[in-house]
Design a protein around this motif. Structure first.
Motif, PDB file in Angstrom:
ATOM      1  N   ALA A  66       0.840  -1.211   0.000  1.00  0.00           N
ATOM      2  CA  ALA A  66       0.000   0.000   0.000  1.00  0.00           C
ATOM      3  C   ALA A  66       0.870   1.254   0.000  1.00  0.00           C
ATOM      4  O   ALA A  66       0.586   2.226  -0.715  1.00  0.00           O
ATOM      5  CB  ALA A  66      -0.917  -0.010   1.224  1.00  0.00           C
ATOM      6  N   ARG A  67       1.953   1.209   0.784  1.00  0.00           N
ATOM      7  CA  ARG A  67       2.845   2.369   0.839  1.00  0.00           C
ATOM      8  C   ARG A  67       3.519   2.592  -0.521  1.00  0.00           C
ATOM      9  O   ARG A  67       3.696   3.733  -0.973  1.00  0.00           O
ATOM     10  CB  ARG A  67       3.894   2.113   1.932  1.00  0.00           C
ATOM     11  CG  ARG A  67       4.903   3.218   2.133  1.00  0.00           C
ATOM     12  CD  ARG A  67       4.244   4.429   2.764  1.00  0.00           C
ATOM     13  NE  ARG A  67       5.149   5.524   2.903  1.00  0.00           N
ATOM     14  CZ  ARG A  67       5.708   5.925   4.042  1.00  0.00           C
ATOM     15  NH1 ARG A  67       5.425   5.292   5.167  1.00  0.00           N
ATOM     16  NH2 ARG A  67       6.524   6.945   4.067  1.00  0.00           N
ATOM     17  N   VAL A  68       3.916   1.507  -1.187  1.00  0.00           N
ATOM     18  CA  VAL A  68       4.539   1.612  -2.503  1.00  0.00           C
ATOM     19  C   VAL A  68       3.561   2.293  -3.482  1.00  0.00           C
ATOM     20  O   VAL A  68       3.937   3.179  -4.251  1.00  0.00           O
ATOM     21  CB  VAL A  68       4.954   0.211  -3.031  1.00  0.00           C
ATOM     22  CG1 VAL A  68       5.364   0.267  -4.491  1.00  0.00           C
ATOM     23  CG2 VAL A  68       6.078  -0.361  -2.172  1.00  0.00           C
ATOM     24  N   LEU A  69       2.293   1.881  -3.420  1.00  0.00           N
ATOM     25  CA  LEU A  69       1.303   2.480  -4.330  1.00  0.00           C
ATOM     26  C   LEU A  69       1.074   3.955  -4.008  1.00  0.00           C
ATOM     27  O   LEU A  69       0.880   4.770  -4.921  1.00  0.00           O
ATOM     28  CB  LEU A  69      -0.017   1.701  -4.278  1.00  0.00           C
ATOM     29  CG  LEU A  69       0.044   0.259  -4.788  1.00  0.00           C
ATOM     30  CD1 LEU A  69      -1.350  -0.350  -4.821  1.00  0.00           C
ATOM     31  CD2 LEU A  69       0.713   0.150  -6.159  1.00  0.00           C
ATOM     32  N   ASP A  70       1.112   4.310  -2.714  1.00  0.00           N
ATOM     33  CA  ASP A  70       0.993   5.727  -2.337  1.00  0.00           C
ATOM     34  C   ASP A  70       2.151   6.532  -2.920  1.00  0.00           C
ATOM     35  O   ASP A  70       1.970   7.643  -3.430  1.00  0.00           O
ATOM     36  CB  ASP A  70       1.014   5.896  -0.808  1.00  0.00           C
ATOM     37  CG  ASP A  70      -0.298   5.459  -0.166  1.00  0.00           C
ATOM     38  OD1 ASP A  70      -1.282   5.249  -0.905  1.00  0.00           O
ATOM     39  OD2 ASP A  70      -0.323   5.311   1.074  1.00  0.00           O
ATOM     40  N   MET A  71       3.346   5.959  -2.820  1.00  0.00           N
ATOM     41  CA  MET A  71       4.524   6.655  -3.360  1.00  0.00           C
ATOM     42  C   MET A  71       4.413   6.805  -4.877  1.00  0.00           C
ATOM     43  O   MET A  71       4.752   7.848  -5.438  1.00  0.00           O
ATOM     44  CB  MET A  71       5.805   5.882  -3.013  1.00  0.00           C
ATOM     45  CG  MET A  71       6.183   5.979  -1.553  1.00  0.00           C
ATOM     46  SD  MET A  71       7.714   5.066  -1.221  1.00  0.00           S
ATOM     47  CE  MET A  71       8.894   6.012  -2.193  1.00  0.00           C
ATOM     48  N   ARG A  72       3.935   5.734  -5.526  1.00  0.00           N
ATOM     49  CA  ARG A  72       3.774   5.816  -6.982  1.00  0.00           C
ATOM     50  C   ARG A  72       2.800   6.938  -7.341  1.00  0.00           C
ATOM     51  O   ARG A  72       3.057   7.736  -8.249  1.00  0.00           O
ATOM     52  CB  ARG A  72       3.262   4.487  -7.536  1.00  0.00           C
ATOM     53  CG  ARG A  72       3.045   4.543  -9.044  1.00  0.00           C
ATOM     54  CD  ARG A  72       2.496   3.260  -9.593  1.00  0.00           C
ATOM     55  NE  ARG A  72       1.129   3.008  -9.157  1.00  0.00           N
ATOM     56  CZ  ARG A  72       0.371   2.001  -9.574  1.00  0.00           C
ATOM     57  NH1 ARG A  72       0.880   1.132 -10.446  1.00  0.00           N
ATOM     58  NH2 ARG A  72      -0.855   1.832  -9.135  1.00  0.00           N
ATOM     59  N   ALA A  73       1.696   7.014  -6.598  1.00  0.00           N
ATOM     60  CA  ALA A  73       0.698   8.057  -6.884  1.00  0.00           C
ATOM     61  C   ALA A  73       1.307   9.439  -6.689  1.00  0.00           C
ATOM     62  O   ALA A  73       1.097  10.348  -7.512  1.00  0.00           O
ATOM     63  CB  ALA A  73      -0.518   7.873  -5.977  1.00  0.00           C
ATOM     64  N   ALA A  74       2.094   9.594  -5.620  1.00  0.00           N
ATOM     65  CA  ALA A  74       2.726  10.899  -5.363  1.00  0.00           C
ATOM     66  C   ALA A  74       3.665  11.259  -6.516  1.00  0.00           C
ATOM     67  O   ALA A  74       3.692  12.400  -6.985  1.00  0.00           O
ATOM     68  CB  ALA A  74       3.476  10.865  -4.037  1.00  0.00           C
ATOM     69  N   MET A  75       4.427  10.266  -6.987  1.00  0.00           N
ATOM     70  CA  MET A  75       5.386  10.539  -8.066  1.00  0.00           C
ATOM     71  C   MET A  75       4.662  10.868  -9.364  1.00  0.00           C
ATOM     72  O   MET A  75       5.071  11.746 -10.117  1.00  0.00           O
ATOM     73  CB  MET A  75       6.338   9.357  -8.255  1.00  0.00           C
ATOM     74  CG  MET A  75       7.254   9.169  -7.058  1.00  0.00           C
ATOM     75  SD  MET A  75       8.476   7.871  -7.278  1.00  0.00           S
ATOM     76  CE  MET A  75       9.959   8.833  -7.584  1.00  0.00           C
ATOM     77  N   GLN A  76       3.563  10.162  -9.598  1.00  0.00           N
ATOM     78  CA  GLN A  76       2.823  10.428 -10.839  1.00  0.00           C
ATOM     79  C   GLN A  76       2.151  11.797 -10.777  1.00  0.00           C
ATOM     80  O   GLN A  76       1.827  12.378 -11.805  1.00  0.00           O
ATOM     81  CB  GLN A  76       1.830   9.295 -11.111  1.00  0.00           C
ATOM     82  CG  GLN A  76       2.589   8.047 -11.608  1.00  0.00           C
ATOM     83  CD  GLN A  76       1.735   6.800 -11.721  1.00  0.00           C
ATOM     84  OE1 GLN A  76       0.704   6.690 -11.052  1.00  0.00           O
ATOM     85  NE2 GLN A  76       2.164   5.845 -12.538  1.00  0.00           N
ATOM     86  N   ALA A  77       1.977  12.320  -9.546  1.00  0.00           N
ATOM     87  CA  ALA A  77       1.375  13.661  -9.388  1.00  0.00           C
ATOM     88  C   ALA A  77       2.450  14.748  -9.313  1.00  0.00           C
ATOM     89  O   ALA A  77       2.138  15.899  -9.004  1.00  0.00           O
ATOM     90  CB  ALA A  77       0.508  13.679  -8.141  1.00  0.00           C
ATOM     91  N   GLY A  78       3.733  14.382  -9.559  1.00  0.00           N
ATOM     92  CA  GLY A  78       4.759  15.423  -9.658  1.00  0.00           C
ATOM     93  C   GLY A  78       5.751  15.478  -8.512  1.00  0.00           C
ATOM     94  O   GLY A  78       6.565  16.404  -8.440  1.00  0.00           O
ATOM     95  N   ALA A  79       5.717  14.491  -7.595  1.00  0.00           N
ATOM     96  CA  ALA A  79       6.729  14.460  -6.529  1.00  0.00           C
ATOM     97  C   ALA A  79       7.967  13.710  -7.027  1.00  0.00           C
ATOM     98  O   ALA A  79       7.874  12.829  -7.873  1.00  0.00           O
ATOM     99  CB  ALA A  79       6.173  13.767  -5.287  1.00  0.00           C
ATOM    100  N   GLY A  80       9.125  14.093  -6.481  1.00  0.00           N
ATOM    101  CA  GLY A  80      10.341  13.315  -6.695  1.00  0.00           C
ATOM    102  C   GLY A  80      10.798  12.844  -5.326  1.00  0.00           C
ATOM    103  O   GLY A  80      10.563  13.543  -4.341  1.00  0.00           O
ATOM    104  N   TYR A  81      11.409  11.668  -5.267  1.00  0.00           N
ATOM    105  CA  TYR A  81      11.899  11.201  -3.970  1.00  0.00           C
ATOM    106  C   TYR A  81      13.415  11.338  -3.895  1.00  0.00           C
ATOM    107  O   TYR A  81      14.131  10.914  -4.801  1.00  0.00           O
ATOM    108  CB  TYR A  81      11.491   9.750  -3.711  1.00  0.00           C
ATOM    109  CG  TYR A  81      10.117   9.680  -3.085  1.00  0.00           C
ATOM    110  CD1 TYR A  81       9.952   9.927  -1.729  1.00  0.00           C
ATOM    111  CD2 TYR A  81       8.991   9.417  -3.850  1.00  0.00           C
ATOM    112  CE1 TYR A  81       8.688   9.908  -1.150  1.00  0.00           C
ATOM    113  CE2 TYR A  81       7.727   9.392  -3.279  1.00  0.00           C
ATOM    114  CZ  TYR A  81       7.592   9.638  -1.925  1.00  0.00           C
ATOM    115  OH  TYR A  81       6.352   9.622  -1.344  1.00  0.00           O
ATOM    116  N   VAL A  82      13.885  11.936  -2.805  1.00  0.00           N
ATOM    117  CA  VAL A  82      15.308  11.969  -2.487  1.00  0.00           C
ATOM    118  C   VAL A  82      15.500  10.942  -1.377  1.00  0.00           C
ATOM    119  O   VAL A  82      14.984  11.111  -0.270  1.00  0.00           O
ATOM    120  CB  VAL A  82      15.745  13.367  -1.997  1.00  0.00           C
ATOM    121  CG1 VAL A  82      17.216  13.347  -1.622  1.00  0.00           C
ATOM    122  CG2 VAL A  82      15.470  14.426  -3.077  1.00  0.00           C
ATOM    123  N   LEU A  83      16.184   9.857  -1.700  1.00  0.00           N
ATOM    124  CA  LEU A  83      16.351   8.757  -0.745  1.00  0.00           C
ATOM    125  C   LEU A  83      17.609   9.006   0.078  1.00  0.00           C
ATOM    126  O   LEU A  83      18.724   9.018  -0.469  1.00  0.00           O
ATOM    127  CB  LEU A  83      16.447   7.428  -1.506  1.00  0.00           C
ATOM    128  CG  LEU A  83      15.265   7.159  -2.456  1.00  0.00           C
ATOM    129  CD1 LEU A  83      15.551   5.945  -3.346  1.00  0.00           C
ATOM    130  CD2 LEU A  83      13.975   6.950  -1.672  1.00  0.00           C
TER     131      LEU A  83
END
Ligand code: ADE
Length: 267
Positions: free
Chosen positions: A102-119
């Motif tokens: 579920a968390r992975v899908l949330d992250m995917r949705a955020a990225m598809q909405a214009g977020a980038g992740y800095v790990l």
């Protein structure tokens, strides 16, 4: 739109495992995602390129010092903004929230909405708390054990997310049918030969009857989930079930009950 990760890490070479190899490697070569690494060692101002120091208060291990990390994080954030993304800093730590589908899908949705992740990948005993408090938006753990650093955990995040991107898996349905997608563990899989070391492939899989095969697979998934992950099983049962799901569930419960009875109450 391609997904972009940036990683702040002392060991960029480790990320070749996801960037260059296998499903994720092919997806990156196809331009579906990208990764840029930022090494805090490149942002040190001292001649020895030191990135760690002894902890205040004493104790074992070393702590990553704030300045090089801050500078590397700043550069990664700026690169994401320059690419039109809204950066989110994700710290990999055993103290984070457990990574789930579920968390992975949330992250995917955020990225598809214009977020980038800095790990943000820590090493040594940890990162100076003042950097974490100011810079970190999210914290994720990949399990209740301690890795030598956040890199392997960051790669788990990347791998789990990239395989959920459209066009990454060869077969359109592969990602949709895996474990956890329906909240259950996966069913067993078989390929040729039909008989291997005396064990035959279940007859139903060779019947060509797709409805029957789907029913058998769901039943196997349910039985496995009941045996191995009762927590997931309970959650699945609490959903609104279709008629067929309810009937398969009743069979699985009855068979599990019979197995317990046959073992004299010891599972
Ligand atoms: N860094 C060290 N151990 C970790 C874990 N279990 N999950 C995420 N990051 C980590």
């Amino acid at each position: 739109m391609a997904v972009r990760f940036d990683a702040v890490t002392l060991f960029p070479a480790m990320f070749e495992a996801v960037s260059a190899v296998g499903v994720t490697g092919r997806a990156r070569e196809a331009g579906l995602w990208s990764l840029t690494c930022w090494n805090p060692r490149d942002y040190t101002s001292n001649p020895y390129r030191t990135i760690d120091d002894r902890p205040y208060g004493g104790g074992p291990g070393m702590v990553m010092i704030p300045e090089p990390l801050d500078a590397a994080l700043g550069a990664a954030r700026q690169a994401q903004r320059d690419a039109g993304l809204a950066p989110r800093v994700l710290h990999l730590t055993p103290q984070g929230e457990r990574l789930t589908h579920a968390r992975v899908l949330d992250m995917r949705a955020a990225m598809q909405a214009g977020a980038g992740y800095v790990l943000l990948c820590g090493r040594y005993e940890g990162i100076d708390e003042r950097v974490l408090v100011r810079e970190v938006d999210e914290e994720v753990s990949v399990g209740d054990y301690v890795l030598s650093g956040g890199e392997l955990a960051a790669m788990a995040v990347i791998d789990a997310l990239v395989r959920q991107l459209p066009g990454v898996l060869g077969h359109a349905d592969s990602a949709a049918e895996e474990s956890f997608v329906a909240g259950l563990l996966d069913c067993p899989h078989y390929t040729r030969p039909e008989e291997y070391r005396g064990v035959r492939v279940p007859q139903v899989l060779m019947s060509g009857d797709h409805a029957k095969i789907a029913r058998w697979r769901l039943k196997q998934s349910l039985a496995r989930t009941l045996a191995r992950r009762p927590d997931l099983f309970e959650a699945w049962c609490a959903r609104k079930l279709s008629k067929q799901e309810a009937s398969i569930l009743a069979e699985v419960k009855a068979e599990a009950g019979e197995a317990v009875a046959a073992s004299g109450g010891h599972s």
